[in-house]
Motif scaffolding. Structure first.
Motif, PDB file in Angstrom:
ATOM      1  N   GLN A   1      13.145   6.420  -0.146  1.00 47.01           N
ATOM      2  CA  GLN A   1      12.802   7.829  -0.250  1.00 47.01           C
ATOM      3  C   GLN A   1      14.022   8.734  -0.028  1.00 47.01           C
ATOM      4  O   GLN A   1      14.161   9.767  -0.689  1.00 47.01           O
ATOM      5  CB  GLN A   1      11.722   8.167   0.782  1.00 47.01           C
TER       6      GLN A   1
ATOM      7  N   ASN B   1       3.937  -3.222   4.672  1.00 43.54           N
ATOM      8  CA  ASN B   1       3.972  -2.366   3.486  1.00 43.54           C
ATOM      9  C   ASN B   1       5.366  -1.790   3.229  1.00 43.54           C
ATOM     10  O   ASN B   1       5.511  -0.663   2.766  1.00 43.54           O
ATOM     11  CB  ASN B   1       2.913  -1.262   3.583  1.00 43.54           C
TER      12      ASN B   1
ATOM     13  N   ARG C   1       0.850  -1.190   0.000  1.00 39.36           N
ATOM     14  CA  ARG C   1       0.000   0.000   0.000  1.00 39.36           C
ATOM     15  C   ARG C   1       0.885   1.240   0.000  1.00 39.36           C
ATOM     16  O   ARG C   1       1.709   1.436   0.895  1.00 39.36           O
ATOM     17  CB  ARG C   1      -0.902  -0.010   1.229  1.00 39.36           C
ATOM     18  N   GLU C   2       0.744   2.068  -0.975  1.00 45.52           N
ATOM     19  CA  GLU C   2       1.567   3.265  -1.096  1.00 45.52           C
ATOM     20  C   GLU C   2       1.101   4.338  -0.104  1.00 45.52           C
ATOM     21  O   GLU C   2      -0.063   4.400   0.279  1.00 45.52           O
ATOM     22  CB  GLU C   2       1.508   3.818  -2.522  1.00 45.52           C
TER      23      GLU C   2
ATOM     24  N   ALA D   1      11.544   1.293   3.186  1.00 43.34           N
ATOM     25  CA  ALA D   1      10.715   2.333   2.558  1.00 43.34           C
ATOM     26  C   ALA D   1      11.353   3.707   2.754  1.00 43.34           C
ATOM     27  O   ALA D   1      11.340   4.543   1.837  1.00 43.34           O
ATOM     28  CB  ALA D   1       9.304   2.307   3.151  1.00 43.34           C
TER      29      ALA D   1
END
Length: 432
Positions: A427, A416, A90-91, A423
């Motif tokens: 970024q 996620n 899920r973004e 994650a």
């Protein structure tokens, strides 16, 4: 239960732990001491005098263990995705925000540790940030993957520097909890007469990336009943995956109990559920409920789903959503979540709690077992930004064939895609 249902699978694991039963599993009225093997028992005596390498080689030999290791190897070889509820990441769950400097005390501590090591150990402990070995951690007492260097093989100066890295990275309470898990492993070694195999230094430590306030980096420590994966990225600290367990977890005052406070909150929350809420929250009536699907019980993991090598597991939501709980019940839920996140320093824990709060309405509480604390139980809190489990287990080095409160496994994951800070790392690299 028949003898066929209660047979040994490899000398440590029994079929009873994965065999459902019509009768409920109840808590023993005795203590873990009622389940200690005699020191000359065949469960213990053959391992005495072995070092960890030979012990691990022999433990890996049985066909059952080979099949288990093969399945784990297949999972380890998969490219990292992250735990998801339905198979797709899920973004938008993990916005890093403005990239800031990392905490400097862990950087100094890591550099100090490296400076105490020989050239060979410096080479062995250091990995690139994206090295697959970061996902090779495990929690049995026998070694599956040798990653980094082993504390018990280092000088006292290096061991103390490793402890200092842990202390600089964790909250005071979190550091105490991690060191107590290591101490309980040593206590188990004393109880079984196997201190060469289970002690407070039978752990592997490794460093990923170059310790820096400006660039992402991290470290890992793992061994029996403890695995910490710590990443520093853009001013955020991630401690996940985490595995903390203990056998015995309740040691009659000999050692501080690791999970007593969390279990008390959990039982208080479960006991407060209304009949309607229990219908949603209680997924299975007991931890060995015959209603469980055939593959729900695992001979090593029992009920927990987010342990070693489960980086990409699809874990559907179960239980009751937090928005169906009362204000007081949600406060108890938050208290349990905060205890799972206790390893993080205060400022970082506040940020992590905000991540959970952002998705609290979608976060689920799942419960297996009686809600009044009279039985062993399994707890899972699971939402888009948090997955925490607590599971009571059968004995491995103790003789209880079914789950009891004195053998506990807990896991923490960031679903996620943010386990190992991945994650955030993605970024941070994009922001450069």
């Amino acid at each position: 239960m028949t003898m066929e249902q209660d047979r040994d699978l490899d000398g440590s694991f029994s079929s009873a732990r994965v065999t459902t039963r019509e009768d409920a599993v109840t808590l023993t009225q005795g203590t873990y001491r009622d389940f200690l093997y005699d020191l000359d028992d065949d469960k213990l005596a053959p391992w005495r005098g072995l070092g960890y390498a030979e012990f691990s080689r022999r433990k890996r030999e049985p066909d059952f263990v080979q099949d288990l290791l093969g399945s784990w190897r297949d999972l380890y070889d998969e490219p990292f995705v992250g735990i998801t509820a339905g198979g797709h990441v899920r973004e938008g769950v993990w916005p890093l925000g403005e990239v800031r400097p990392n905490a400097d005390e862990p950087v100094r501590a890591a550099r100090r540790l490296l400076s105490t090591l020989s050239e060979n150990d410096q080479a062995a402990i250091a990995y690139p940030l994206d090295a697959p070995e970061w996902r090779a951690w495990s929690n049995p007492e026998f070694v599956i993957h040798q990653v980094g260097v082993r504390l018990e093989e280092l000088s006292e100066e290096s061991v103390q520097a490793a402890f200092a890295l842990m202390e600089a990275s964790l909250s005071p309470q979190g550091y105490a909890r991690a060191r107590e898990a290591m101490g309980l492993n040593g206590y188990l070694g004393e109880l079984t007469g196997l201190p060469a195999l289970m002690n407070d230094r039978s752990y592997w430590i490794s460093v990923y990336g170059r310790p820096s306030v400006a660039e992402p980096w991290g470290w890992q420590l793992f061994g029996h009943h403890l695995a910490l994966n710590v990443a520093f990225v853009g001013g955020r600290e991630v401690i996940a995956p985490v595995f903390i367990g203990a056998e015995p977890a309740l040691s009659d005052g000999e050692r501080p109990p690791l999970f007593e406070a969390r279990e008390a909150l959990a039982v208080e929350l479960a006991s407060s559920l209304s009949e309607v809420q229990r219908e949603e929250a209680v997924v299975y009536a007991t931890v060995l409920d015959p209603a469980m699907p055939e593959d729900r019980l695992h001979p090593a993991d029992e009920r927990h789903v987010a342990g070693a090598f489960r980086d990409n597991r699809i874990v559907p939501y179960e239980g009751i959503r937090a928005d169906r709980l009362s204000t007081a019940q949600r406060a108890l839920l938050r208290g349990i979540v905060e205890d799972f996140l206790l390893l993080l320093p205060d400022d970082q824990r506040a940020l992590a709690l905000a991540d959970v709060e952002a998705h609290l309405a979608e976060t689920h509480l799942a419960w297996y077992g009686a809600t009044d604390g009279s039985q062993p139980f399994y707890l899972r809190i699971h939402g888009p930004s948090f997955l925490g489990e607590l599971d009571h287990h059968a004995g491995v080095w103790l003789s209880n064939r079914v789950p009891q409160r004195f053998h506990v496994h807990t896991t923490l994951r960031l679903p996620n895609g943010n386990d190992y800070g991945k994650a955030y790392i993605r970024q941070a690299r994009t922001a450069r």
